[in-house]
Design an enzyme around this catalytic site. Structure first.
Site, PDB file in Angstrom:
ATOM      1  N   CYS A  81       0.836  -1.209   0.000  1.00 22.96           N
ATOM      2  CA  CYS A  81       0.000   0.000   0.000  1.00 22.96           C
ATOM      3  C   CYS A  81       0.871   1.259   0.000  1.00 22.96           C
ATOM      4  O   CYS A  81       2.005   1.255   0.441  1.00 22.96           O
ATOM      5  CB  CYS A  81      -0.862   0.034   1.259  1.00 22.96           C
ATOM      6  SG  CYS A  81      -1.832  -1.428   1.516  1.00 22.96           S
ATOM      7  N   ARG A 136       4.831   0.431  -6.211  1.00 20.30           N
ATOM      8  CA  ARG A 136       4.794  -0.443  -5.031  1.00 20.30           C
ATOM      9  C   ARG A 136       3.834  -1.602  -5.227  1.00 20.30           C
ATOM     10  O   ARG A 136       3.854  -2.560  -4.467  1.00 20.30           O
ATOM     11  CB  ARG A 136       4.389   0.359  -3.795  1.00 20.30           C
ATOM     12  CG  ARG A 136       5.365   1.440  -3.387  1.00 20.30           C
ATOM     13  CD  ARG A 136       4.743   2.410  -2.403  1.00 20.30           C
ATOM     14  NE  ARG A 136       4.432   1.798  -1.144  1.00 20.30           N
ATOM     15  CZ  ARG A 136       5.250   1.834  -0.061  1.00 20.30           C
ATOM     16  NH1 ARG A 136       6.407   2.449  -0.165  1.00 20.30           N
ATOM     17  NH2 ARG A 136       4.913   1.267   1.067  1.00 20.30           N
ATOM     18  N   TRP A 146      -3.041  -2.571  -1.450  1.00 16.98           N
ATOM     19  CA  TRP A 146      -2.642  -3.926  -1.879  1.00 16.98           C
ATOM     20  C   TRP A 146      -3.363  -4.845  -0.904  1.00 16.98           C
ATOM     21  O   TRP A 146      -3.030  -4.901   0.280  1.00 16.98           O
ATOM     22  CB  TRP A 146      -1.124  -4.055  -1.764  1.00 16.98           C
ATOM     23  CG  TRP A 146      -0.541  -5.315  -2.314  1.00 16.98           C
ATOM     24  CD1 TRP A 146      -0.311  -5.612  -3.623  1.00 16.98           C
ATOM     25  CD2 TRP A 146      -0.074  -6.448  -1.571  1.00 16.98           C
ATOM     26  NE1 TRP A 146       0.276  -6.854  -3.738  1.00 16.98           N
ATOM     27  CE2 TRP A 146       0.422  -7.394  -2.504  1.00 16.98           C
ATOM     28  CE3 TRP A 146      -0.021  -6.771  -0.215  1.00 16.98           C
ATOM     29  CZ2 TRP A 146       0.974  -8.612  -2.129  1.00 16.98           C
ATOM     30  CZ3 TRP A 146       0.523  -7.979   0.168  1.00 16.98           C
ATOM     31  CH2 TRP A 146       1.004  -8.889  -0.778  1.00 16.98           C
ATOM     32  N   ASN A 170      -1.796   1.726   6.130  1.00 14.12           N
ATOM     33  CA  ASN A 170      -0.899   0.657   5.638  1.00 14.12           C
ATOM     34  C   ASN A 170      -0.590  -0.229   6.827  1.00 14.12           C
ATOM     35  O   ASN A 170      -0.306   0.280   7.915  1.00 14.12           O
ATOM     36  CB  ASN A 170       0.430   1.250   5.136  1.00 14.12           C
ATOM     37  CG  ASN A 170       0.292   1.910   3.790  1.00 14.12           C
ATOM     38  OD1 ASN A 170      -0.791   1.907   3.211  1.00 14.12           O
ATOM     39  ND2 ASN A 170       1.375   2.485   3.291  1.00 14.12           N
ATOM     40  N   GLY A 171      -0.613  -1.555   6.616  1.00 12.74           N
ATOM     41  CA  GLY A 171      -0.269  -2.474   7.709  1.00 12.74           C
ATOM     42  C   GLY A 171      -1.416  -3.421   7.995  1.00 12.74           C
ATOM     43  O   GLY A 171      -2.367  -3.532   7.220  1.00 12.74           O
ATOM     44  N   GLU A 200      17.553 -16.932  -9.181  1.00 13.32           N
ATOM     45  CA  GLU A 200      17.181 -15.556  -9.571  1.00 13.32           C
ATOM     46  C   GLU A 200      16.522 -15.552 -10.946  1.00 13.32           C
ATOM     47  O   GLU A 200      15.520 -14.857 -11.151  1.00 13.32           O
ATOM     48  CB  GLU A 200      18.406 -14.654  -9.530  1.00 13.32           C
ATOM     49  CG  GLU A 200      18.179 -13.212  -9.931  1.00 13.32           C
ATOM     50  CD  GLU A 200      17.164 -12.486  -9.044  1.00 13.32           C
ATOM     51  OE1 GLU A 200      16.785 -13.021  -7.977  1.00 13.32           O
ATOM     52  OE2 GLU A 200      16.705 -11.406  -9.441  1.00 13.32           O
ATOM     53  N   LYS A 214      12.647 -14.305 -11.644  1.00 13.76           N
ATOM     54  CA  LYS A 214      12.293 -13.262 -12.617  1.00 13.76           C
ATOM     55  C   LYS A 214      11.203 -13.754 -13.572  1.00 13.76           C
ATOM     56  O   LYS A 214      10.212 -13.078 -13.819  1.00 13.76           O
ATOM     57  CB  LYS A 214      13.536 -12.861 -13.416  1.00 13.76           C
ATOM     58  CG  LYS A 214      14.571 -12.101 -12.634  1.00 13.76           C
ATOM     59  CD  LYS A 214      14.188 -10.658 -12.430  1.00 13.76           C
ATOM     60  CE  LYS A 214      13.855 -10.207 -11.040  1.00 13.76           C
ATOM     61  NZ  LYS A 214      14.296 -10.675  -9.838  1.00 13.76           N
ATOM     62  N   GLU A 265       7.818 -14.219 -11.786  1.00 13.67           N
ATOM     63  CA  GLU A 265       7.094 -13.076 -11.223  1.00 13.67           C
ATOM     64  C   GLU A 265       6.575 -12.122 -12.285  1.00 13.67           C
ATOM     65  O   GLU A 265       5.621 -11.399 -12.033  1.00 13.67           O
ATOM     66  CB  GLU A 265       7.947 -12.333 -10.201  1.00 13.67           C
ATOM     67  CG  GLU A 265       9.148 -11.607 -10.720  1.00 13.67           C
ATOM     68  CD  GLU A 265       9.835 -10.822  -9.598  1.00 13.67           C
ATOM     69  OE1 GLU A 265       9.175 -10.361  -8.659  1.00 13.67           O
ATOM     70  OE2 GLU A 265      11.067 -10.693  -9.677  1.00 13.67           O
ATOM     71  N   HIS A 293      17.942 -36.099  -8.777  1.00 13.13           N
ATOM     72  CA  HIS A 293      17.282 -36.645  -7.578  1.00 13.13           C
ATOM     73  C   HIS A 293      15.804 -36.276  -7.542  1.00 13.13           C
ATOM     74  O   HIS A 293      15.204 -36.231  -6.471  1.00 13.13           O
ATOM     75  CB  HIS A 293      17.982 -36.127  -6.321  1.00 13.13           C
ATOM     76  CG  HIS A 293      19.409 -36.545  -6.220  1.00 13.13           C
ATOM     77  ND1 HIS A 293      19.804 -37.796  -5.831  1.00 13.13           N
ATOM     78  CD2 HIS A 293      20.540 -35.882  -6.552  1.00 13.13           C
ATOM     79  CE1 HIS A 293      21.124 -37.885  -5.884  1.00 13.13           C
ATOM     80  NE2 HIS A 293      21.598 -36.738  -6.314  1.00 13.13           N
ATOM     81  N   LYS A 330       6.287  -4.040  -4.760  1.00 17.15           N
ATOM     82  CA  LYS A 330       7.722  -3.753  -4.818  1.00 17.15           C
ATOM     83  C   LYS A 330       8.356  -3.909  -3.445  1.00 17.15           C
ATOM     84  O   LYS A 330       9.482  -4.336  -3.320  1.00 17.15           O
ATOM     85  CB  LYS A 330       7.973  -2.327  -5.323  1.00 17.15           C
ATOM     86  CG  LYS A 330       9.441  -1.957  -5.422  1.00 17.15           C
ATOM     87  CD  LYS A 330      10.198  -2.876  -6.377  1.00 17.15           C
ATOM     88  CE  LYS A 330      11.662  -2.558  -6.452  1.00 17.15           C
ATOM     89  NZ  LYS A 330      12.411  -3.581  -7.202  1.00 17.15           N
TER      90      LYS A 330
HETATM   91  C1  AGP Z   1      12.355  -9.546  -6.693  1.00 17.95           C
HETATM   92  O1  AGP Z   1      12.278  -9.340  -8.089  1.00 17.95           O
HETATM   93  C2  AGP Z   1      11.025  -9.338  -5.999  1.00 17.95           C
HETATM   94  N1  AGP Z   1      10.490  -8.061  -6.291  1.00 17.95           N
HETATM   95  C3  AGP Z   1      11.070  -9.656  -4.528  1.00 17.95           C
HETATM   96  O2  AGP Z   1      11.437 -11.007  -4.386  1.00 17.95           O
HETATM   97  C4  AGP Z   1      12.040  -8.807  -3.671  1.00 17.95           C
HETATM   98  O3  AGP Z   1      13.376  -9.113  -4.000  1.00 17.95           O
HETATM   99  C5  AGP Z   1      11.810  -9.155  -2.198  1.00 17.95           C
HETATM  100  O4  AGP Z   1      10.495  -8.793  -1.857  1.00 17.95           O
HETATM  101  C6  AGP Z   1      12.790  -8.452  -1.242  1.00 17.95           C
HETATM  102  O5  AGP Z   1      12.630  -7.062  -1.359  1.00 17.95           O
HETATM  103  P1  AGP Z   1      13.751  -6.110  -0.678  1.00 17.95           P
HETATM  104  O6  AGP Z   1      15.037  -6.368  -1.412  1.00 17.95           O
HETATM  105  O7  AGP Z   1      13.226  -4.728  -0.870  1.00 17.95           O
HETATM  106  O8  AGP Z   1      13.854  -6.507   0.771  1.00 17.95           O
END
Ligand code: AGP
Length: 606
Positions: free
Chosen positions: A2, A27, A72, A98-99, A480, A484, A487, A503, A601
């Site tokens: 949020c 965000r 969110w 937010n929260g 990684e 990518k 997501e 395995h 984000k």
């Molecule tokens: C990565 O592409 C994602 N957006 C997500 O996994 C992100 O890396 C994770 O939420 C950690 O965020 P931060 O680095 O701001 O702590």
């Protein structure tokens, strides 16, 4: 996560609110709304994008005081009613939050038993009704909010406006809030990005703070009522260039910013003459570094993958036991904390709730934590107190790219620094430092000629799933790459250490299955060739990321060469094709590259 934006001053509030919401879109959110005070309080809110909210607004919404929110969804579905702001029954109070209010169910039940009609399914709405109750009993706004929050349990960043008062009351506990200081006007935001074009002077609220914000003043106080001085600090242009420029998406912009971002991270931190590196903010002498019993790195998502690369580099160069932990697991596993061990919290946003909670757990057990963070002045950075900033510049695309590379670069610098304090020789140090110094240029060279990315897209975009394999320092790079593609293109992916593939995951392979293999020219390459052959024997199509000129290319159906570098630093190169594959595949599938569904984000809820 949020987003919150607020304004009080002499100008019309709505333009600030809408521009702020647009700057907070990165965000991640699913609905938005505004509340503007103009005699009464006018509220408009709607599911969808900020543009959808704008489309439903009347021609003019007058008022010089207002708050706004991007939601969110956590408690309650994505509906107009659940969008913020939430209002008291008489419409005289509006609140954004937010929260998570953990005891919301209990508070809702009590309100409903007393005849209060709640219009949403959210936890947040209970707060505005409790505040209204306090105001009705004669409390002033700040007292009403403080008393209400004493009954709540959980996390909040809230802003509240009142029909009968020219002020905005804010409170922070676990969800960031920053006040932008103007002359005759003030702004409030959930992070500093929307403020950067408005003011460089800010008051950062800490957990347990409340603030009474009027057009010409900011009064901060603590949860227990003590007043505090509203320390004004400067943003110092911490966000840098945050506009899209000529790029179609922030993700592509940030991929191509990596050479410069890496230069920013390395500048002033390489000691070529002594084959050493220096991360001043870590605040440890060589003598102290010699005595470190072990190192622990904490992170989530991409930050975790970068931590796993860093783990290998630090342990290899300094011969000190080093582990990388999933923040959300670490904090719940009752970890044994050695007070003289070294802990790093790795985070781009510096606001990730799970990592923040892990930091507090370590500190509670007497340990110290240092941040490896991108956003200056963020919550985790301030909670740690010491550490290093990775200087990626603003990273707005939900999919992290340049922050990954800079986290790896920063941890590599630390690996050299602690290594040279221990057993790493000057000669080896010099060789490493010179290799690290060349990385930004090598990244730029690759990005100018990335190779057959489109061919890979054709192979993966309709796949049932994609398997990513790597060994040693390339195993977290495989993770990684999988993250990518998952997501932003929503393709099921699996990342495995190549040796583990037989395995279990090998059962997934059938004719034409795409397998992405990361095999730089290191000591494990030949072993990885065996894994490639096991996959090919089952009909898999091999997408191979390897050092340019390496004959291993013959093992691939699609070969993607990257420039050669020291084995310790290959992740900053082998990750690049993976970023582009994800980006181009998401485009081919018509996905929203910068704002993928369901993601935020910065994950500021646990
Ligand atoms: C990565 O592409 C994602 N957006 C997500 O996994 C992100 O890396 C994770 O939420 C950690 O965020 P931060 O680095 O701001 O702590």
């Amino acid at each position: 996560m949020c987003g919150i934006i607020g304004y009080i001053g002499e100008q019309q509030a709505l333009p600030f609110l809408l521009d702020g919401l647009r700057r907070l879109e990165y965000r991640g959110y699913d609905s938005s709304g505004v509340a503007v005070k103009n005699g009464g309080i006018t509220v408009h809110k709607k599911t969808g994008k900020v543009a959808d909210l704008e489309a439903k607004l009347p021609a003019s919404v007058e008022g010089t005081c207002g708050i706004a929110h991007t939601r969110w969804a956590t408690h309650g579905g994505v509906t107009d009613e659940n969008a913020h702001p939430h209002c008291s029954a008489d419409g005289k109070i509006a609140l954004v939050h937010n929260g998570i209010i953990e005891n919301a169910r209990n508070l809702r039940n009590r309100l409903e038993n007393e005849g209060v009609k709640l219009r949403s399914e959210t936890d947040s709405e209970v707060l505005v009704h409790l505040i209204h109750r306090e105001i009705s009993n004669g409390a002033k706004p700040l007292t009403a909010v403080r008393r209400t929050l004493k009954r709540a349990r959980g996390t909040w960043g809230i802003c509240v406006v009142f029909e009968d008062h020219e002020k905005i009351i804010c409170a922070r506990n676990g969800s960031p809030l920053v006040i932008g200081v103007g002359s005759g006007e003030n702004w409030i935001a959930s992070d500093t990005l929307p403020l950067q074009t408005l003011t460089q002077q800010v008051v950062r609220l800490d957990d347990g703070d409340l603030a009474e914000v009027s057009a010409d003043g900011i009064k901060t106080s603590r949860f227990d009522g003590r007043t505090t001085d509203s320390e004004v600090t400067s943003l110092d242009g911490e966000w840098g260039e945050a506009e899209l420029g000529d790029f179609p998406h922030f993700m592509l912009k940030e991929i191509h910013e990596q050479p410069e971002a890496l230069r920013q991270c390395l500048t002033g931190r390489l000691d070529i003459k002594n084959g050493n590196a220096r991360l001043g903010g870590i605040g440890l002498t060589a003598k102290q570094l010699q005595k470190i019993p072990h190192v622990r790195l904490l992170g989530c998502g991409t930050a975790l993958n970068a931590s796993q690369v860093g783990r290998i580099v630090i342990e290899e160069l300094a011969r000190v036991p080093t582990l990388a932990h999933v923040s959300s697991e670490f904090r719940h596993n009752n970890p044994v904390i050695e007070t003289n061990a070294l802990h790093f919290a790795v985070s781009q946003s510096g606001e990730t709730a799970d990592t923040l909670a892990a930091v507090k757990e370590i500190q509670l057990k007497g340990g110290e934590v240092r941040g490896v963070i991108n956003v200056v002045g963020s919550t985790i950075a301030r909670q740690c107190g010491r550490g290093c900033y990775i200087h990626s510049g603003p990273e707005q695309s939900v999919a992290s790219t340049k922050a990954f590379s800079n986290m790896v670069a920063a941890l590599s610098l630390f690996g050299i620094q602690i290594g040279r304090a221990r057993t790493l020789s000057r000669e080896k140090g010099k060789k490493l430092v010179k290799s690290l110094q060349k990385i930004p240029k090598l990244v730029g060279d690759y990005l100018e000629a990335p190779g057959p990315i489109e061919e890979v897209v054709d192979l993966v975009k309709d796949a049932k799933s994609v398997l990513f394999l790597g060994r040693g320092i390339s195993a977290p790079v495989a993770r990684e790459g999988a993250l990518k593609l998952m997501e932003i293109a929503y393709i099921p992916c699996l990342a495995y250490p190549a040796g583990e593939m037989k395995h279990g995951p090998i059962a997934l392979l059938e004719e034409g299955s795409p397998v992405v293999v990361i095999a730089p020219n290191d000591s494990l390459k030949d072993k990885t060739v065996s894994s490639i052959q096991e996959c090919r024997a089952r009909g898999a199509k091999i997408i191979l990321i390897h050092e340019e000129g390496d004959p291993i290319a013959e093992e691939a159906d699609i070969s993607i060469p990257v420039p050669a570098t020291d084995p310790m630093f290959t992740p900053m190169l082998t990750v690049l094709p993976l970023q582009l594959i994800a980006y181009q595949t998401a485009l081919a599938l018509g996905c929203d590259v910068d704002r993928p569904r369901n993601l935020a984000k910065s994950v500021t809820v646990e």
